[in-house]
Scaffold this motif. Structure first.
Motif, short mmCIF file in Angstrom:
data_model
loop_
_atom_site.label_atom_id
_atom_site.label_comp_id
_atom_site.label_asym_id
_atom_site.label_seq_id
_atom_site.Cartn_x
_atom_site.Cartn_y
_atom_site.Cartn_z
N GLY A 59 -4.99 124.14 29.99
CA GLY A 59 -4.01 123.90 28.94
C GLY A 59 -2.72 123.25 29.40
O GLY A 59 -1.94 122.77 28.58
N LEU A 60 -2.46 123.23 30.71
CA LEU A 60 -1.20 122.63 31.18
C LEU A 60 -1.15 121.14 30.90
O LEU A 60 -0.07 120.59 30.68
CB LEU A 60 -1.01 122.89 32.68
CG LEU A 60 -0.65 124.31 33.10
CD1 LEU A 60 -0.33 124.35 34.59
CD2 LEU A 60 0.52 124.84 32.30
N ALA A 61 -2.30 120.47 30.90
CA ALA A 61 -2.30 119.03 30.62
C ALA A 61 -1.81 118.76 29.20
O ALA A 61 -1.10 117.78 28.95
CB ALA A 61 -3.69 118.43 30.85
N TRP A 62 -2.18 119.63 28.26
CA TRP A 62 -1.70 119.45 26.88
C TRP A 62 -0.19 119.66 26.81
O TRP A 62 0.53 118.95 26.11
CB TRP A 62 -2.41 120.39 25.93
CG TRP A 62 -3.76 119.89 25.54
CD1 TRP A 62 -4.96 120.37 25.96
CD2 TRP A 62 -4.04 118.79 24.65
NE1 TRP A 62 -5.98 119.62 25.39
CE2 TRP A 62 -5.44 118.65 24.59
CE3 TRP A 62 -3.25 117.92 23.92
CZ2 TRP A 62 -6.06 117.68 23.81
CZ3 TRP A 62 -3.86 116.94 23.15
CH2 TRP A 62 -5.25 116.83 23.10
N LEU A 73 1.37 116.59 28.16
CA LEU A 73 1.26 115.51 27.19
C LEU A 73 2.35 115.62 26.13
O LEU A 73 3.01 114.64 25.81
CB LEU A 73 -0.12 115.53 26.53
CG LEU A 73 -0.34 114.45 25.48
CD1 LEU A 73 -1.64 113.69 25.75
CD2 LEU A 73 -0.39 115.06 24.10
N HIS A 74 2.57 116.81 25.61
CA HIS A 74 3.60 117.01 24.57
C HIS A 74 5.01 116.76 25.13
O HIS A 74 5.86 116.22 24.42
CB HIS A 74 3.49 118.39 23.95
CG HIS A 74 2.23 118.57 23.16
ND1 HIS A 74 1.92 117.82 22.05
CD2 HIS A 74 1.18 119.40 23.35
CE1 HIS A 74 0.74 118.19 21.59
NE2 HIS A 74 0.27 119.15 22.35
N ILE A 75 5.23 117.12 26.39
CA ILE A 75 6.53 116.85 27.00
C ILE A 75 6.72 115.34 27.15
O ILE A 75 7.78 114.81 26.82
CB ILE A 75 6.66 117.58 28.36
CG1 ILE A 75 6.78 119.09 28.12
CG2 ILE A 75 7.84 117.05 29.15
CD1 ILE A 75 6.71 119.93 29.37
N VAL A 76 5.69 114.64 27.63
CA VAL A 76 5.77 113.18 27.78
C VAL A 76 6.03 112.53 26.42
O VAL A 76 6.86 111.62 26.30
CB VAL A 76 4.50 112.62 28.44
CG1 VAL A 76 4.43 111.11 28.33
CG2 VAL A 76 4.41 113.05 29.90
N GLU A 77 5.35 113.02 25.38
CA GLU A 77 5.52 112.44 24.05
C GLU A 77 6.89 112.73 23.44
O GLU A 77 7.25 112.13 22.43
CB GLU A 77 4.42 112.94 23.11
CG GLU A 77 3.07 112.33 23.40
CD GLU A 77 2.00 112.80 22.44
OE1 GLU A 77 1.09 112.00 22.18
OE2 GLU A 77 2.05 113.94 21.95
#
Length: 121
Positions: free
Chosen positions: A63-66, A69-73
């Motif tokens: 789940g860390l990749a998600w 992803l949300h932080i990058v977005e």
């Protein structure tokens, strides 16, 4: 280019570890990455987002990749604005797809069809 210490620390740790790493070192790396990732407050800057996209690993990393992803977005501008080569990291490809086809409104939200019409009493 201003990069916050929390982002530098996360990037210093390298890419997210694989879910398949069952070693003690893998567990330690995961714990460090999780703490470092959750220390990053949104929104990030465009420069920070560009650094963070190199931190995606090969899988979901529990789940860390998600979360990443949300932080990058959260950056003001999209980081991935062109289609990635076929052999690109799946998370970079996912960022491209989300940029190219942003989601529409949630299905059924705000719609008033026949089932939603009030009935006369």
């Amino acid at each position: 280019m201003t990069i916050r210490d929390e982002v530098r620390e996360f990037v210093r740790l390298g890419p997210l570890p694989s879910e398949e790493d069952n070693s003690e070192e893998g567990d330690e790396a995961f714990d460090k990455m999780e703490r470092a990732l959750h220390a990053i407050e949104k929104p990030v800057t465009d420069d920070e987002a560009r650094l963070l996209i190199d931190c995606f690993g090969d899988d979901n990393c529990f789940g860390l990749a998600w979360t990443l992803l949300h932080i990058v977005e959260s950056a003001p501008s999209p980081v991935v604005t062109s289609e990635s080569p076929a052999d690109s990291n799946e998370w970079i490809t996912r960022l491209w797809k989300r940029f190219a086809a942003p989601p529409g409104p949630a299905e059924g939200v705000g719609e008033r069809g026949p089932a939603a019409e009030p009935t006369a009493a």
